[in-house]
Design a protein around this motif. Structure first.
Motif, short mmCIF file in Angstrom:
data_model
loop_
_atom_site.label_atom_id
_atom_site.label_comp_id
_atom_site.label_asym_id
_atom_site.label_seq_id
_atom_site.Cartn_x
_atom_site.Cartn_y
_atom_site.Cartn_z
N VAL A 13 62.61 -52.57 -21.03
CA VAL A 13 63.05 -51.77 -19.88
C VAL A 13 63.45 -50.37 -20.34
O VAL A 13 63.08 -49.36 -19.72
N TYR A 14 64.22 -50.29 -21.43
CA TYR A 14 64.70 -49.00 -21.90
C TYR A 14 63.54 -48.09 -22.29
O TYR A 14 63.49 -46.92 -21.89
N PHE A 17 60.90 -47.29 -19.18
CA PHE A 17 61.44 -46.49 -18.09
C PHE A 17 62.06 -45.17 -18.56
O PHE A 17 62.34 -44.31 -17.73
N GLN A 321 57.52 -52.91 -15.31
CA GLN A 321 57.76 -53.95 -14.32
C GLN A 321 57.61 -55.35 -14.91
O GLN A 321 58.25 -56.30 -14.44
N ILE A 324 60.88 -55.92 -16.14
CA ILE A 324 61.81 -55.99 -15.01
C ILE A 324 61.80 -57.39 -14.39
O ILE A 324 62.85 -58.01 -14.17
N THR A 340 69.49 -51.49 -16.08
CA THR A 340 68.89 -50.22 -15.66
C THR A 340 69.94 -49.12 -15.53
O THR A 340 69.64 -47.94 -15.78
N ARG A 343 71.12 -48.07 -19.08
CA ARG A 343 70.07 -47.30 -19.75
C ARG A 343 70.34 -45.81 -19.63
O ARG A 343 70.17 -45.05 -20.58
N LYS A 344 70.77 -45.37 -18.44
CA LYS A 344 71.09 -43.96 -18.24
C LYS A 344 72.25 -43.54 -19.13
O LYS A 344 72.25 -42.46 -19.72
#
Length: 402
Positions: A13-14, A17, A321, A324, A340, A343-344
């Motif tokens: 995911v990291y 995305f 995805q 995800i 998610t 991650r930011k």
């Protein structure tokens, strides 16, 4: 095995995305025209969504094809028919719950097999496809509101709003499906949301002081419109994630099967809307052309530099995805949203370490609150896993004693 699966999901995911976010940010800025010395923004979000969902459905189908078991039919591979196993001459069908929540206070179980079996319409392929279609409608509806919000509010304000996504996910789970969560989940949601809000809220760049389109500070009406659009986007996202949890709790499907069908319906819905001759609608149909597809093709012809970020956006989104839905299937929507969101935060912390950026004391405090919330969930999950292993060892010992 569960920890290794979670680690792979987090890494996937990291990485995917992070590249997807870079492409998304590039698509939000104007592109240089090859015909004249002007720049224009890309205003075809549904056409872009159709492109990504097409690649996503193809990647999910390939994953299911190469991972299917010998002798498995296509209906079973796509999750429309359950594999039956025989036990003492009686045919049983497996049902499962994803373990993230309790539906109306009780979990669905197999129960005992009887000779007089009446079909349960709740688990029919028709009901399953209707749930998939519902998710696709929600996802397609949320996309234009997210793109439109960026026209009225700054990116830090967008991130600040997205950091509260855990709240609508939990609220929609409770309102739509009467789910109840463990008390520590509410604590984790509150801590993660508060921490990320503090991290972005105490930053030096405030949304109210940011500039938009070179006209200085955003007006009050513009910011209010952006906040309303963002809230609509968050509410629809919350309904989408809670519906996906409902599918996992009621039907025996895998994350990749859900990914395939939702993206197939996304492609059909987005493509259909893109070719419909619609009038100019500020949020739902912002293109000045007769159809959104016509506007997208004209933009690509006049701005060929948009092709590269579009492909990057669609390709990384399709691969992302896969991780995800793997996370959603095995760990639930709250864990997915936590990944998610953090991650930011981890991306900004990595930027601080590499480029020596200065964080305010409030931002450091927000980071500590987020890490504390994640630690609470990790500690509880580790305790639960240990308790399950103890029970399994006792059951094995009892079987051997017999």
């Amino acid at each position: 095995m569960s920890f290794l699966r979670l680690a792979l999901c987090v890494i996937g995911v990291y990485s995917m995305f992070l590249l997807w976010a870079i492409a998304q940010e590039r698509l939000a800025v104007p592109f240089q025209s090859i015909k004249e010395d002007t720049t224009h923004k890309f205003h075809s979000p549904l056409a872009l969504s159709a492109c990504q969902s097409t690649l996503s459905s193809i990647s999910a189908l390939l994953y299911l094809y190469f991972r299917r078991k010998p002798g498995q039919t296509w209906a079973q591979t796509l999750g429309l028919e359950h594999s039956s196993v025989k036990q003492d001459g009686i045919e049983l069908k497996e049902k499962k719950s994803n373990g993230t929540a309790v539906h109306n206070g009780s979990a669905h179980t197999n129960g005992s097999a009887t000779h007089h079996h009446h079909p349960d319409t709740r688990y029919s392929p028709r009901q399953l496809l209707l749930h998939y279609f519902q998710c696709s409608v929600l996802i397609t509806s949320a996309t234009p509101f997210g793109f439109a919000a960026l026209s009225y509010i700054t990116y830090p304000a967008m991130v600040l709003g997205k950091s509260c996504k855990l709240v609508p996910v939990m609220i929609m789970n409770v309102l739509l499906y009467r789910r109840r969560f463990a008390r520590y989940k509410y604590v984790v949601v509150a801590m993660v949301t508060l921490g990320i809000t503090m991290f972005f809220g105490f930053g030096k760049e405030k949304p109210a002081k940011a500039k938009s389109n070179g006209n200085g500070e955003l007006g009050t009406f513009g910011q209010l419109a952006g906040v309303v659009l963002l809230l609509i986007n968050l509410a629809i996202d919350g309904a989408t994630n809670s519906t996906q949890d409902e599918i996992f709790s009621r039907f025996k499907v895998s994350g990749q099967q859900m990914m395939f069908w939702i993206n197939v319906f996304n492609t059909l819905i987005s493509a259909t809307i893109s070719i419909l001759p619609l009038p100019y609608i500020p949020v739902l149909h912002p293109s000045r052309y007769r159809t959104e597809l016509e506007g997208a093709l004209h933009f690509i012809r006049d701005h060929p530099s948009v092709v590269s970020p579009m492909l990057q956006f669609a390709f990384t989104g399709a691969l992302g995805q896969l991780f995800i839905f793997e996370t959603l299937q095995h760990f639930g929507s709250l864990t997915l949203v936590t990944i998610t969101l953090t991650r930011k935060l981890f991306t900004m912390l990595l930027s601080v370490a590499i480029y020596n950026h200065k964080l305010t004391p409030g931002q450091w405090l927000g980071a500590v609150v987020v890490f504390a919330g994640i630690s609470v969930e990790a500690w509880v999950k580790r305790r639960d896993v240990h308790a399950k292993r103890v029970i399994q060892e006792k059951e094995k010992a009892n079987i051997k004693s017999l």
